[in-house]
Scaffold this motif. Sequence first.
Motif, PDB file in Angstrom:
ATOM      1  N   UNK A  25       0.824  -1.203   0.000  1.00 44.43           N
ATOM      2  CA  UNK A  25       0.000   0.000   0.000  1.00 44.43           C
ATOM      3  C   UNK A  25       0.866   1.264   0.000  1.00 44.43           C
ATOM      4  N   UNK A  26       1.919   1.255   0.808  1.00 46.44           N
ATOM      5  CA  UNK A  26       2.808   2.420   0.881  1.00 46.44           C
ATOM      6  C   UNK A  26       3.493   2.661  -0.465  1.00 46.44           C
ATOM      7  N   UNK A  27       4.013   1.597  -1.066  1.00 49.51           N
ATOM      8  CA  UNK A  27       4.690   1.745  -2.353  1.00 49.51           C
ATOM      9  C   UNK A  27       3.730   2.209  -3.442  1.00 49.51           C
ATOM     10  N   UNK A  28       2.510   1.702  -3.414  1.00 52.65           N
ATOM     11  CA  UNK A  28       1.523   2.124  -4.405  1.00 52.65           C
ATOM     12  C   UNK A  28       1.113   3.583  -4.191  1.00 52.65           C
ATOM     13  N   UNK A  29       0.959   3.983  -2.941  1.00 51.38           N
ATOM     14  CA  UNK A  29       0.644   5.385  -2.654  1.00 51.38           C
ATOM     15  C   UNK A  29       1.718   6.307  -3.224  1.00 51.38           C
ATOM     16  N   UNK A  30       2.956   5.912  -3.081  1.00 53.22           N
ATOM     17  CA  UNK A  30       4.051   6.708  -3.624  1.00 53.22           C
ATOM     18  C   UNK A  30       3.971   6.780  -5.151  1.00 53.22           C
ATOM     19  N   UNK A  31       3.606   5.667  -5.782  1.00 49.40           N
ATOM     20  CA  UNK A  31       3.473   5.648  -7.244  1.00 49.40           C
ATOM     21  C   UNK A  31       2.324   6.530  -7.714  1.00 49.40           C
ATOM     22  N   UNK A  32       1.331   6.694  -6.841  1.00 48.55           N
ATOM     23  CA  UNK A  32       0.202   7.562  -7.172  1.00 48.55           C
ATOM     24  C   UNK A  32       0.389   8.979  -6.622  1.00 48.55           C
ATOM     25  N   UNK A  34       1.193  10.246  -3.750  1.00 45.53           N
ATOM     26  CA  UNK A  34       0.649  10.630  -2.453  1.00 45.53           C
ATOM     27  C   UNK A  34       1.813  10.924  -1.512  1.00 45.53           C
ATOM     28  N   UNK A  35       1.899  12.131  -0.950  1.00 47.22           N
ATOM     29  CA  UNK A  35       3.063  12.507  -0.142  1.00 47.22           C
ATOM     30  C   UNK A  35       3.058  11.835   1.235  1.00 47.22           C
ATOM     31  N   UNK A  36       4.258  11.548   1.730  1.00 41.09           N
ATOM     32  CA  UNK A  36       4.450  11.045   3.095  1.00 41.09           C
ATOM     33  C   UNK A  36       3.611   9.806   3.381  1.00 41.09           C
ATOM     34  N   UNK A  37       3.599   8.878   2.418  1.00 41.65           N
ATOM     35  CA  UNK A  37       2.784   7.674   2.577  1.00 41.65           C
ATOM     36  C   UNK A  37       3.208   6.858   3.791  1.00 41.65           C
ATOM     37  N   UNK A  38       4.498   6.896   4.117  1.00 40.26           N
ATOM     38  CA  UNK A  38       4.991   6.084   5.240  1.00 40.26           C
ATOM     39  C   UNK A  38       4.604   6.641   6.605  1.00 40.26           C
ATOM     40  N   UNK A  39       3.934   7.777   6.625  1.00 38.60           N
ATOM     41  CA  UNK A  39       3.485   8.337   7.911  1.00 38.60           C
ATOM     42  C   UNK A  39       2.022   8.006   8.204  1.00 38.60           C
ATOM     43  N   UNK A  40       1.362   7.371   7.277  1.00 40.30           N
ATOM     44  CA  UNK A  40      -0.064   7.041   7.447  1.00 40.30           C
ATOM     45  C   UNK A  40      -0.202   5.837   8.384  1.00 40.30           C
ATOM     46  N   UNK A  41      -1.178   5.893   9.257  1.00 43.71           N
ATOM     47  CA  UNK A  41      -1.435   4.766  10.150  1.00 43.71           C
ATOM     48  C   UNK A  41      -1.814   3.535   9.324  1.00 43.71           C
ATOM     49  N   UNK A  42      -1.313   2.369   9.709  1.00 47.95           N
ATOM     50  CA  UNK A  42      -1.576   1.143   8.930  1.00 47.95           C
ATOM     51  C   UNK A  42      -3.055   0.909   8.629  1.00 47.95           C
ATOM     52  N   UNK A  43      -3.916   1.180   9.602  1.00 50.64           N
ATOM     53  CA  UNK A  43      -5.341   0.915   9.397  1.00 50.64           C
ATOM     54  C   UNK A  43      -5.985   1.865   8.388  1.00 50.64           C
ATOM     55  N   UNK A  44      -5.278   2.938   8.021  1.00 51.02           N
ATOM     56  CA  UNK A  44      -5.818   3.914   7.071  1.00 51.02           C
ATOM     57  C   UNK A  44      -5.216   3.807   5.670  1.00 51.02           C
ATOM     58  N   UNK A  49      -5.183   4.846  -0.137  1.00 49.40           N
ATOM     59  CA  UNK A  49      -4.800   4.401  -1.477  1.00 49.40           C
ATOM     60  C   UNK A  49      -5.987   4.512  -2.434  1.00 49.40           C
ATOM     61  N   UNK A  50      -7.167   4.135  -1.979  1.00 47.49           N
ATOM     62  CA  UNK A  50      -8.349   4.260  -2.832  1.00 47.49           C
ATOM     63  C   UNK A  50      -8.552   5.722  -3.263  1.00 47.49           C
ATOM     64  N   UNK A  51      -8.362   6.644  -2.334  1.00 44.09           N
ATOM     65  CA  UNK A  51      -8.501   8.064  -2.662  1.00 44.09           C
ATOM     66  C   UNK A  51      -7.465   8.479  -3.700  1.00 44.09           C
ATOM     67  N   UNK A  52      -6.234   8.027  -3.499  1.00 40.46           N
ATOM     68  CA  UNK A  52      -5.164   8.393  -4.427  1.00 40.46           C
ATOM     69  C   UNK A  52      -5.404   7.811  -5.816  1.00 40.46           C
ATOM     70  N   UNK A  53      -5.873   6.586  -5.857  1.00 41.56           N
ATOM     71  CA  UNK A  53      -6.110   5.911  -7.131  1.00 41.56           C
ATOM     72  C   UNK A  53      -7.144   6.661  -7.957  1.00 41.56           C
ATOM     73  N   UNK A  54      -8.210   7.093  -7.323  1.00 42.55           N
ATOM     74  CA  UNK A  54      -9.318   7.692  -8.069  1.00 42.55           C
ATOM     75  C   UNK A  54      -9.036   9.104  -8.563  1.00 42.55           C
ATOM     76  N   UNK A  55      -7.849   9.635  -8.270  1.00 46.77           N
ATOM     77  CA  UNK A  55      -7.427  10.891  -8.890  1.00 46.77           C
ATOM     78  C   UNK A  55      -6.969  10.670 -10.325  1.00 46.77           C
ATOM     79  N   UNK A  56      -6.852   9.403 -10.706  1.00 50.27           N
ATOM     80  CA  UNK A  56      -6.364   9.054 -12.044  1.00 50.27           C
ATOM     81  C   UNK A  56      -7.490   8.407 -12.851  1.00 50.27           C
ATOM     82  N   UNK A  57      -7.329   8.443 -14.162  1.00 51.98           N
ATOM     83  CA  UNK A  57      -8.267   7.733 -15.024  1.00 51.98           C
ATOM     84  C   UNK A  57      -8.149   6.231 -14.746  1.00 51.98           C
ATOM     85  N   UNK A  58      -9.249   5.490 -14.828  1.00 52.83           N
ATOM     86  CA  UNK A  58      -9.219   4.071 -14.475  1.00 52.83           C
ATOM     87  C   UNK A  58      -8.142   3.258 -15.192  1.00 52.83           C
ATOM     88  N   UNK A  59      -7.977   3.468 -16.488  1.00 52.36           N
ATOM     89  CA  UNK A  59      -6.974   2.683 -17.208  1.00 52.36           C
ATOM     90  C   UNK A  59      -5.552   3.079 -16.804  1.00 52.36           C
TER      91      UNK A  59
END
Length: 222
Positions: A25-32, A34-44, A49-59
Amino acid sequence: MKFHIKVNSVKTIEEIENYWSNEDYIKLLELFNFPDANTIKPENLREMLFMAITDFEPNEAAATILTYKLSESLNEGQIAQISHDMLIDKVCEEYPDIGLHCDLFSVNQLLYKAYNGTFLNCKATLVNCEIEKPDDFKGEITKEIVLKSFNRGLSDSNIIKRLFEEKMTTETRFEQAEDILWKLNDEGNNTFSFITSEYWLNKDEIIGSEFDGESLLAETEA
């Protein structure tokens, strides 16, 4: 060689538990981006990541996740094609290389949940069973043994039985069993669980709750 099978439960599932790790999840957040992904609580992590993903076109999102997960197995052209095909087809059931189906399923389901249905919803089957070994069997229970032993407990409409009749019922090696069964876990006390695609096996196709399965195995190569 006969293995006595008792089916404890059969469930339809929409994701493989623990397939994605927090590190993923952290590595994917970085690819999308998303800043400071390694500071996010594990449960979040997953929701972020879902929020970060949907900033992009589905394909575009599909191509990013496919590249992260399968760049060693697929080239850029194949990834580009699959990232578009996933929006209209169940690629994790139809892709010619069945060895990639498990990964494609988990990528698809991550995208399906992130985009709330833009991608098709694919499903898998989780089976828990007891497998009683014959007294003269000293080896380990393998995916090949499990599939061959289940032959007598599956309906004739099952696609594994129809496509691989010879391999399911004779001593012919069943190499495809390794890819058809995505996961096989030995839970102790002769209890096993396995996961496969609903395409290969849905819960209605298991018609026997307890039966003697016959697994004919090829001679061990010298």
